[in-house]
Structures are given as structure tokens and as C-alpha cells.
Design a protein around this motif. Structure first.
Motif, PDB file in Angstrom:
ATOM      1  N   HIS A 162     -17.441 -22.340   1.285  1.00 20.88           N
ATOM      2  CA  HIS A 162     -18.561 -21.422   1.543  1.00 20.88           C
ATOM      3  C   HIS A 162     -19.707 -21.658   0.555  1.00 20.88           C
ATOM      4  CE1 HIS A 162     -15.092 -19.047   3.276  1.00 20.88           C
ATOM      5  NE2 HIS A 162     -15.944 -19.023   4.277  1.00 20.88           N
ATOM      6  N   SER A 163     -19.352 -21.909  -0.721  1.00 23.50           N
ATOM      7  CA  SER A 163     -20.386 -22.126  -1.751  1.00 23.50           C
ATOM      8  C   SER A 163     -21.319 -23.259  -1.329  1.00 23.50           C
ATOM      9  CB  SER A 163     -19.772 -22.546  -3.095  1.00 23.50           C
ATOM     10  OG  SER A 163     -18.759 -21.681  -3.496  1.00 23.50           O
ATOM     11  N   VAL A 164     -20.711 -24.374  -0.881  1.00 24.59           N
ATOM     12  CA  VAL A 164     -21.505 -25.556  -0.517  1.00 24.59           C
ATOM     13  C   VAL A 164     -22.457 -25.199   0.627  1.00 24.59           C
ATOM     14  CG1 VAL A 164     -21.344 -27.873   0.526  1.00 24.59           C
ATOM     15  CG2 VAL A 164     -19.775 -27.217  -1.314  1.00 24.59           C
ATOM     16  N   PHE A 165     -21.957 -24.453   1.595  1.00 25.60           N
ATOM     17  CA  PHE A 165     -22.785 -24.131   2.756  1.00 25.60           C
ATOM     18  C   PHE A 165     -23.899 -23.140   2.389  1.00 25.60           C
ATOM     19  CE2 PHE A 165     -23.617 -22.314   7.016  1.00 25.60           C
ATOM     20  CZ  PHE A 165     -24.058 -23.478   7.607  1.00 25.60           C
ATOM     21  N   ILE A 166     -23.557 -22.143   1.550  1.00 23.64           N
ATOM     22  CA  ILE A 166     -24.579 -21.156   1.149  1.00 23.64           C
ATOM     23  C   ILE A 166     -25.675 -21.883   0.357  1.00 23.64           C
ATOM     24  CG2 ILE A 166     -25.034 -19.066  -0.240  1.00 23.64           C
ATOM     25  CD1 ILE A 166     -22.067 -18.239   0.378  1.00 23.64           C
ATOM     26  N   ASN A 167     -25.252 -22.829  -0.496  1.00 20.65           N
ATOM     27  CA  ASN A 167     -26.206 -23.611  -1.281  1.00 20.65           C
ATOM     28  C   ASN A 167     -27.107 -24.457  -0.369  1.00 20.65           C
ATOM     29  OD1 ASN A 167     -26.383 -26.571  -2.964  1.00 20.65           O
ATOM     30  ND2 ASN A 167     -27.131 -24.729  -3.985  1.00 20.65           N
ATOM     31  N   LYS A 168     -26.496 -25.050   0.675  1.00 23.92           N
ATOM     32  CA  LYS A 168     -27.282 -25.867   1.633  1.00 23.92           C
ATOM     33  C   LYS A 168     -28.359 -25.023   2.316  1.00 23.92           C
ATOM     34  CE  LYS A 168     -24.306 -29.650   3.026  1.00 23.92           C
ATOM     35  NZ  LYS A 168     -23.096 -29.856   3.819  1.00 23.92           N
ATOM     36  N   LYS A 169     -28.090 -23.736   2.447  1.00 29.21           N
ATOM     37  CA  LYS A 169     -29.065 -22.852   3.091  1.00 29.21           C
ATOM     38  C   LYS A 169     -30.196 -22.467   2.138  1.00 29.21           C
ATOM     39  CE  LYS A 169     -28.221 -21.550   6.864  1.00 29.21           C
ATOM     40  NZ  LYS A 169     -28.514 -22.237   8.149  1.00 29.21           N
ATOM     41  N   GLY A 170     -30.140 -23.000   0.896  1.00 29.79           N
ATOM     42  CA  GLY A 170     -31.276 -22.837  -0.018  1.00 29.79           C
ATOM     43  C   GLY A 170     -31.069 -21.848  -1.149  1.00 29.79           C
ATOM     44  N   PHE A 171     -29.833 -21.420  -1.381  1.00 28.85           N
ATOM     45  CA  PHE A 171     -29.607 -20.426  -2.438  1.00 28.85           C
ATOM     46  C   PHE A 171     -28.901 -21.037  -3.642  1.00 28.85           C
ATOM     47  CE2 PHE A 171     -29.642 -18.267   1.673  1.00 28.85           C
ATOM     48  CZ  PHE A 171     -30.736 -17.437   1.476  1.00 28.85           C
ATOM     49  N   GLN A 172     -29.134 -20.418  -4.806  1.00 29.50           N
ATOM     50  CA  GLN A 172     -28.438 -20.839  -6.025  1.00 29.50           C
ATOM     51  C   GLN A 172     -27.024 -20.250  -5.978  1.00 29.50           C
ATOM     52  OE1 GLN A 172     -30.873 -20.513  -9.435  1.00 29.50           O
ATOM     53  NE2 GLN A 172     -29.150 -20.267 -10.824  1.00 29.50           N
ATOM     54  N   VAL A 173     -26.015 -21.086  -6.200  1.00 30.32           N
ATOM     55  CA  VAL A 173     -24.635 -20.611  -6.049  1.00 30.32           C
ATOM     56  C   VAL A 173     -23.756 -21.080  -7.202  1.00 30.32           C
ATOM     57  CG1 VAL A 173     -22.587 -20.547  -4.534  1.00 30.32           C
ATOM     58  CG2 VAL A 173     -24.853 -20.782  -3.511  1.00 30.32           C
ATOM     59  N   THR A 174     -22.928 -20.140  -7.686  1.00 34.67           N
ATOM     60  CA  THR A 174     -21.850 -20.487  -8.606  1.00 34.67           C
ATOM     61  C   THR A 174     -20.551 -20.118  -7.892  1.00 34.67           C
ATOM     62  OG1 THR A 174     -23.229 -19.832 -10.473  1.00 34.67           O
ATOM     63  CG2 THR A 174     -20.883 -20.106 -10.922  1.00 34.67           C
TER      64      THR A 174
END
Ligand code: SAM
Length: 246
Positions: free
Chosen positions: A59-71
């Protein structure tokens, strides 16, 4: 028989067998769910997200691909090792126990996805997790909890099944003791017998409402599946709660 020492969630999720058994997780469904969630949340692009108990970071990778900063953080060092190659300037992974605060007052949204809650023997550890989430969120930050709908899961419990993956026959039995759902996983690999057990508290909607109230959250919405249909106790397979830090 081989059984590793430690709490079940420290050992089982860190084994290669866990990843073999669950290798057919539906990524398309996970991506569709995240798309629906992000559509609902309508977050500004600069928000900082935490994927709490991220596993290998799907999920992190996908949320990041959508343009958000993710840890993404997880207790399993092997899962984090597999997630690390996906890191970039706005995506990072770390080993961390969700009962503890990772970074205070930092995240706009904390995601806890795919039944990554209710693992602990001590029921109060649920409060510990949510109190930590509260501390990690900025003012009016959001938590998204995607848990099984315990009522539906109990009505549809498959008591016995065999799943064959990568040449291993996983013998799976499930039971309920009034509080927890147990999943026993027995198999033989290379002449060795293994036994693992998942033990998840069957936390129902009303209990989540109490836990979230006690830890300073206000529930905004409750959904019943990955397409964000309304929650129905009897028919929904998921319990997806979106709550705001008060
Ligand atoms: C059902 S898996 C879901 C993983 C991920 N969210 C996904 O959807 O692929 C639950 C995850 O919780 C992690 N976990 C268990 N106990 C934890 C703890 N105390 N702190 C952080 N992560 C934990 C496990 O290592 C595992 O990766």
C-alpha cells in the motif's frame, strides 16, 4: 516440530512461509481500495502519511505513486528488508513496533490496513496502539483502520481447509474462543514439521467505537468493503473506519 520462540506476530509474519501462504493477495483490489480511499479523503499533495504495519509495503508504494509522502513501518525486519528497495525521496521504510510512538506530531494520515490490529494478548495494547497513533498525528489528522468485520468473519468461518502453495500443503484450521479467532497452520517442508498460529481479537464495530472514543478520536465514516459501500454488520466483509484526531 519447529516452532519459533516469541509472540506469534513477531515470528510468523517474519517467516518466508507467511509470504508463501499469502502470496496470492490481490494487488489490483488493494490498488482499487487505495484509489477509492484517496478519492474520499481528497488530501492535498504535500501530506505526510504513515502506513502502520505496512508488511512489504504494497500500500505504501501505491500511496506514494499517487503523489504523497509515505513512511511504512512494520515489526517484521524481513518484510522491511523487502520493502527497502522501493524507497525514494518521498518513500521510506523502517522497523517499528506499532505500540510505540514512531515520530510525534508528524503525520497527516495514519493507515492501518488489512487486519493489522488486535494481535496482542493484553487488550489494553489496543489502546496503546491508538494512543500512539494519536500522538503521531498532527492536529485534526486522520486514522484509517481496515479490519475484518468480525461478525461476518465468524458467520463464514471455514473450519478446515488445505492450501497448496509452492509445493507445500498448508493445513489450516480456524476456531473462535469467544474473544479471538485462531488460525492454526500446520505443514511439512523438507522433512520438517511446522506449526504456527494466528490469533486475532474479534473486535467488533462497537468496540472500535469505544477504543477510538477513549483515545481521542471522532469517527467520520464507517465503510463495509474496499469499494467503500456502507457498513452492514451481517453482509460486509470489511470494517473500514475513518476517524479524526479531536
Ligand atoms: C496481515 S499483515 C498486513 C500487512 C500489510 N498492511 C499488507 O496489507 O500487506 C499484518 C502486519 O502486521 C505486522 N505487525 C504485527 N505486529 C506488529 C507490531 N507490533 N508492530 C508493527 N507491525 C506489526 C506484521 O509483521 C505484518 O506485516
Amino acid at each position: 516440530m519447529d516452532e519459533l520462540k516469541g509472540e506469534w506476530f513477531e515470528t510468523w509474519f517474519d517467516t518466508s512461509y507467511y509470504h508463501i501462504l499469502y502470496q496470492n493477495r490481490d494487488f489490483t483490489e488493494a490498488e482499487r481500495f487505495i484509489n477509492n480511499l484517496l478519492g474520499y479523503l481528497d488530501l492535498p499533495k504535500n501530506v505526510n502519511c504513515l502506513d502502520l504495519a505496512c508488511g512489504k509495503g504494497r500500500h505504501s508504494v501505491f500511496i506514494n505513486k499517487k503523489g504523497f509522502q509515505v513512511t511504512g513501518v512494520d515489526l517484521s525486519s524481513n518484510s522491511i528488508k523487502e520493502a527497502k528497495p522501493f524507497e525514494n525521496e518521498t518513500l521510506s521504510f523502517d522497523t517499528h513496533d506499532m505500540r510505540e510512538v514512531y515520530k510525534e506530531n508528524t503525520f497527516d494520515v495514519v493507515f492501518n490496513l488489512f487486519t493489522s490490529f488486535g494481535y496482542f494478548d493484553d487488550y489494553d495494547d489496543n489502546l496503546k496502539v491508538l494512543n500512539s497513533v494519536n500522538k503521531m498525528l498532527v492536529s485534526e489528522g486522520l486514522v484509517v483502520i481496515d479490519f475484518m468485520n468480525a461478525d461476518y468473519t465468524l458467520d463464514h468461518l471455514v473450519e478446515k481447509e488445505v492450501k497448496t502453495l509452492d509445493g507445500i500443503d498448508f493445513n489450516i484450521t480456524k476456531s473462535y474462543d469467544g474473544k479471538h479467532i485462531f488460525k492454526n497452520i500446520d505443514f511439512t517442508d523438507q522433512g520438517k514439521e511446522f506449526h504456527f498460529q494466528e490469533k486475532v481479537q474479534a473486535i467488533k464495530k462497537e468496540e472500535f467505537e469505544t477504543l477510538l472514543e477513549k483515545t481521542g478520536f471522532e469517527i467520520q465514516n464507517i465503510y463495509g468493503d474496499f469499494s467503500l459501500a456502507p457498513f452492514n454488520k451481517k453482509e460486509s466483509d470489511r470494517l473500514i473506519i475513518i476517524a479524526k484526531k479531536k
